[in-house]
Motif scaffolding. Structure first.
Motif, PDB file in Angstrom:
ATOM      1  N   GLY A 111       0.822  -1.204   0.000  1.00  0.00           N
ATOM      2  CA  GLY A 111       0.000   0.000   0.000  1.00  0.00           C
ATOM      3  C   GLY A 111       0.855   1.253   0.000  1.00  0.00           C
ATOM      4  N   THR A 112       1.939   1.232   0.769  1.00  0.00           N
ATOM      5  CA  THR A 112       2.863   2.361   0.797  1.00  0.00           C
ATOM      6  C   THR A 112       3.506   2.561  -0.567  1.00  0.00           C
ATOM      7  OG1 THR A 112       3.327   2.015   3.148  1.00  0.00           O
ATOM      8  CG2 THR A 112       4.926   3.318   1.904  1.00  0.00           C
ATOM      9  N   THR A 113       3.852   1.463  -1.223  1.00  0.00           N
ATOM     10  CA  THR A 113       4.418   1.549  -2.571  1.00  0.00           C
ATOM     11  C   THR A 113       3.426   2.193  -3.536  1.00  0.00           C
ATOM     12  OG1 THR A 113       5.797  -0.407  -2.224  1.00  0.00           O
ATOM     13  CG2 THR A 113       5.356   0.203  -4.504  1.00  0.00           C
ATOM     14  N   ALA A 114       2.155   1.805  -3.426  1.00  0.00           N
ATOM     15  CA  ALA A 114       1.116   2.395  -4.269  1.00  0.00           C
ATOM     16  C   ALA A 114       1.031   3.901  -4.040  1.00  0.00           C
ATOM     17  CB  ALA A 114      -0.230   1.743  -3.969  1.00  0.00           C
ATOM     18  N   GLY A 115       1.088   4.310  -2.785  1.00  0.00           N
ATOM     19  CA  GLY A 115       1.051   5.732  -2.462  1.00  0.00           C
ATOM     20  C   GLY A 115       2.239   6.484  -3.021  1.00  0.00           C
ATOM     21  N   ALA A 146      -3.928   1.542   5.014  1.00  0.00           N
ATOM     22  CA  ALA A 146      -3.042   2.126   6.028  1.00  0.00           C
ATOM     23  C   ALA A 146      -1.677   2.446   5.425  1.00  0.00           C
ATOM     24  CB  ALA A 146      -2.890   1.169   7.210  1.00  0.00           C
ATOM     25  N   GLY A 147      -1.158   1.521   4.618  1.00  0.00           N
ATOM     26  CA  GLY A 147       0.129   1.740   3.964  1.00  0.00           C
ATOM     27  C   GLY A 147       0.074   2.895   2.979  1.00  0.00           C
ATOM     28  N   PHE A 148      -1.031   2.976   2.234  1.00  0.00           N
ATOM     29  CA  PHE A 148      -1.216   4.049   1.255  1.00  0.00           C
ATOM     30  C   PHE A 148      -1.238   5.410   1.959  1.00  0.00           C
ATOM     31  CE2 PHE A 148      -4.003   6.903  -1.170  1.00  0.00           C
ATOM     32  CZ  PHE A 148      -3.381   6.871  -2.421  1.00  0.00           C
ATOM     33  N   ARG A 149      -1.985   5.520   3.032  1.00  0.00           N
ATOM     34  CA  ARG A 149      -2.083   6.779   3.769  1.00  0.00           C
ATOM     35  C   ARG A 149      -0.721   7.185   4.350  1.00  0.00           C
ATOM     36  NH1 ARG A 149      -7.118   8.776   5.137  1.00  0.00           N
ATOM     37  NH2 ARG A 149      -8.879   7.561   4.329  1.00  0.00           N
ATOM     38  N   LYS A 150       0.047   6.192   4.758  1.00  0.00           N
ATOM     39  CA  LYS A 150       1.366   6.458   5.337  1.00  0.00           C
ATOM     40  C   LYS A 150       2.281   7.185   4.340  1.00  0.00           C
ATOM     41  CE  LYS A 150       5.212   4.094   7.651  1.00  0.00           C
ATOM     42  NZ  LYS A 150       5.771   2.776   8.072  1.00  0.00           N
ATOM     43  N   ALA A 151       2.138   6.858   3.064  1.00  0.00           N
ATOM     44  CA  ALA A 151       2.987   7.460   2.030  1.00  0.00           C
ATOM     45  C   ALA A 151       2.769   8.966   1.905  1.00  0.00           C
ATOM     46  CB  ALA A 151       2.742   6.778   0.686  1.00  0.00           C
ATOM     47  N   GLY A 182      -4.102   4.428 -20.408  1.00  0.00           N
ATOM     48  CA  GLY A 182      -3.739   5.637 -19.689  1.00  0.00           C
ATOM     49  C   GLY A 182      -4.716   6.108 -18.637  1.00  0.00           C
ATOM     50  N   TYR A 183      -5.702   5.290 -18.286  1.00  0.00           N
ATOM     51  CA  TYR A 183      -6.689   5.702 -17.280  1.00  0.00           C
ATOM     52  C   TYR A 183      -6.260   5.327 -15.858  1.00  0.00           C
ATOM     53  CZ  TYR A 183      -9.439   6.227 -21.510  1.00  0.00           C
ATOM     54  OH  TYR A 183      -9.863   6.596 -22.761  1.00  0.00           O
ATOM     55  N   LEU A 184      -5.344   4.405 -15.752  1.00  0.00           N
ATOM     56  CA  LEU A 184      -4.724   4.057 -14.479  1.00  0.00           C
ATOM     57  C   LEU A 184      -3.216   4.205 -14.627  1.00  0.00           C
ATOM     58  CD1 LEU A 184      -6.627   0.799 -13.402  1.00  0.00           C
ATOM     59  CD2 LEU A 184      -6.828   3.052 -12.326  1.00  0.00           C
ATOM     60  N   LEU A 185      -2.576   4.768 -13.607  1.00  0.00           N
ATOM     61  CA  LEU A 185      -1.121   4.904 -13.647  1.00  0.00           C
ATOM     62  C   LEU A 185      -0.440   3.566 -13.392  1.00  0.00           C
ATOM     63  CD1 LEU A 185       1.558   6.579 -13.539  1.00  0.00           C
ATOM     64  CD2 LEU A 185       1.137   6.796 -11.070  1.00  0.00           C
ATOM     65  N   ALA A 186      -0.910   2.867 -12.361  1.00  0.00           N
ATOM     66  CA  ALA A 186      -0.232   1.623 -11.958  1.00  0.00           C
ATOM     67  C   ALA A 186      -1.146   0.757 -11.116  1.00  0.00           C
ATOM     68  CB  ALA A 186       1.027   1.969 -11.156  1.00  0.00           C
ATOM     69  N   THR A 187      -0.777  -0.514 -11.009  1.00  0.00           N
ATOM     70  CA  THR A 187      -1.452  -1.433 -10.100  1.00  0.00           C
ATOM     71  C   THR A 187      -0.409  -2.273  -9.377  1.00  0.00           C
ATOM     72  OG1 THR A 187      -3.258  -3.032  -9.896  1.00  0.00           O
ATOM     73  CG2 THR A 187      -1.744  -3.382 -11.724  1.00  0.00           C
ATOM     74  N   MET A 188      -0.719  -2.625  -8.146  1.00  0.00           N
ATOM     75  CA  MET A 188       0.163  -3.480  -7.368  1.00  0.00           C
ATOM     76  C   MET A 188      -0.267  -4.925  -7.637  1.00  0.00           C
ATOM     77  SD  MET A 188       1.879  -1.056  -5.960  1.00  0.00           S
ATOM     78  CE  MET A 188       1.412   0.014  -7.325  1.00  0.00           C
ATOM     79  N   ALA A 189       0.488  -5.607  -8.456  1.00  0.00           N
ATOM     80  CA  ALA A 189       0.117  -6.960  -8.880  1.00  0.00           C
ATOM     81  C   ALA A 189       0.609  -7.988  -7.871  1.00  0.00           C
ATOM     82  CB  ALA A 189       0.702  -7.257 -10.252  1.00  0.00           C
ATOM     83  N   GLN A 190      -0.344  -8.673  -7.263  1.00  0.00           N
ATOM     84  CA  GLN A 190      -0.009  -9.746  -6.335  1.00  0.00           C
ATOM     85  C   GLN A 190       0.298 -11.028  -7.114  1.00  0.00           C
ATOM     86  OE1 GLN A 190      -2.394  -9.539  -2.494  1.00  0.00           O
ATOM     87  NE2 GLN A 190      -3.907  -8.800  -3.967  1.00  0.00           N
ATOM     88  N   ASN A 191       0.584 -12.082  -6.392  1.00  0.00           N
ATOM     89  CA  ASN A 191       0.868 -13.384  -7.000  1.00  0.00           C
ATOM     90  C   ASN A 191      -0.113 -14.414  -6.469  1.00  0.00           C
ATOM     91  OD1 ASN A 191       3.289 -12.713  -8.610  1.00  0.00           O
ATOM     92  ND2 ASN A 191       4.180 -12.279  -6.602  1.00  0.00           N
ATOM     93  N   PRO A 192      -1.387 -14.313  -6.857  1.00  0.00           N
ATOM     94  CA  PRO A 192      -2.399 -15.229  -6.316  1.00  0.00           C
ATOM     95  C   PRO A 192      -2.148 -16.689  -6.649  1.00  0.00           C
ATOM     96  CG  PRO A 192      -3.261 -13.976  -8.188  1.00  0.00           C
ATOM     97  CD  PRO A 192      -1.958 -13.354  -7.817  1.00  0.00           C
TER      98      PRO A 192
END
Length: 302
Positions: free
Chosen positions: A136-140, A174-179, A255-265
């Motif tokens: 989440g922090t990385t996303a922020g 929580a991680g996103f807000r921390k950024a 171009g409508y999203l900058l990035a996504t945090m891709a997990q490894n499900p």
């Protein structure tokens, strides 16, 4: 002679039946229970579990999931798995507390519990998940970096999440807000869509009318809604999200999203099944927490 042949024939049949019964009874029953069946994320967890079950052999595997995120329906899935003779359950808990009574009953029946993606407040053999706070922090930081590059140093940011209880998405938020701590940006009150992309789109559109400069989606459905709202509004809002699906990748490419945090499900399902097999055979399980990793996907990296 005929009587002897008949006795031999009966012995052979009984022996065959016993062998077959022994083979069937040696199969472990392992159930995967996810939050819902809507997201491609869960489909990939299932694929990973299927692959491991096939490689290991001796496993009777089944995927159960509610049609939507709902505590009562997930509890029903857990109860059905126990009634079906489950030896182990791989669980992505919809909330940390709602399913604990059902898990206590399952454990009392001798069922081994393993968490994939999201844990509940009940002891388990292992949890296999993303380090959601860090991700989440990385996303922020990705959003902040893009806003800075565009010369935007202050403004409002909207967050769309699943609910206020799911441990994984709460940690991401929580991680996103921390950024953004110590910056000139204000993160507005989180809106919850239960992972429904249509509801997320409506909530995101409302945020856009409030003049936000950025939007964060905490899971697949939330992220799709964020991207679709930005696309429809045609405004320069920075969208960042979680999970990888065909729709999310399309929104990034366009171009409508900058990035996504891709997990490894797939790793969650694959390694989770291997953990279940080891636990059922009485082998030691280590570590208690298995970080399945995350990657930042942008238009440049696709």
């Amino acid at each position: 002679m005929k009587k002897l042949s008949l006795v031999l024939l009966v012995l052979l049949v009984v022996s065959a039946m016993f062998a077959q019964g022994t083979k069937e009874s040696s199969d472990y029953k392992v159930y995967l229970i996810t939050m819902d069946q809507m997201d491609q994320h869960w489909v990939n967890v299932d694929k990973g579990a299927q692959k491991a079950a096939s490689e290991l052999g001796g496993i009777e595997y089944k995927w159960l999931a509610p049609d939507v995120k709902d505590d009562a329906k997930q509890i029903e899935c857990i109860n059905n798995a126990v009634a079906g003779g489950a030896d182990a359950i791989l669980l992505a808990a919809n909330g940390p507390n709602a399913v604990t009574a059902a898990l206590k009953e399952a454990a009392g029946a001798g069922v081994i519990i393993i968490y994939v993606d999201s844990a509940a407040n009940f002891p388990a053999v292992q949890t296999l998940a993303t380090d959601n706070t860090a991700a989440g922090t990385t996303a922020g930081k990705e959003m902040l970096k893009e806003l800075t590059a565009k010369g935007v140093k202050s403004g409002k940011i909207g967050v769309i999440s699943v609910n206020s209880a799911t441990a994984s998405t709460v940690a991401r938020e929580a991680g996103f807000r921390k950024a953004f701590e110590g910056t000139g940006f204000t993160i507005l009150e989180t809106q919850y869509c239960d992972g429904d992309a249509a509801r997320s789109k409506d909530m995101s559109a409302n945020f856009i009318t409030q003049g936000v400069v950025g939007l964060f989606g905490a899971n697949e459905g939330s992220t799709v809604g964020v991207g679709n709202a930005i696309a429809e509004a045609g405004k320069s809002v920075i969208g960042v999200g979680f999970d990888k699906s065909d729709m999310i990748l399309s929104l990034i490419k366009n171009g409508y999203l900058l990035a996504t945090m891709a997990q490894n499900p797939d790793v969650m399902g694959y390694e989770g099944m291997k953990t279940a097999y080891k636990a059922l055979k009485g082998e030691k399980i280590s570590p208690e927490y298995f970080d399945t990793g995350v990657s930042v996907l942008t238009k440049a990296s696709l």
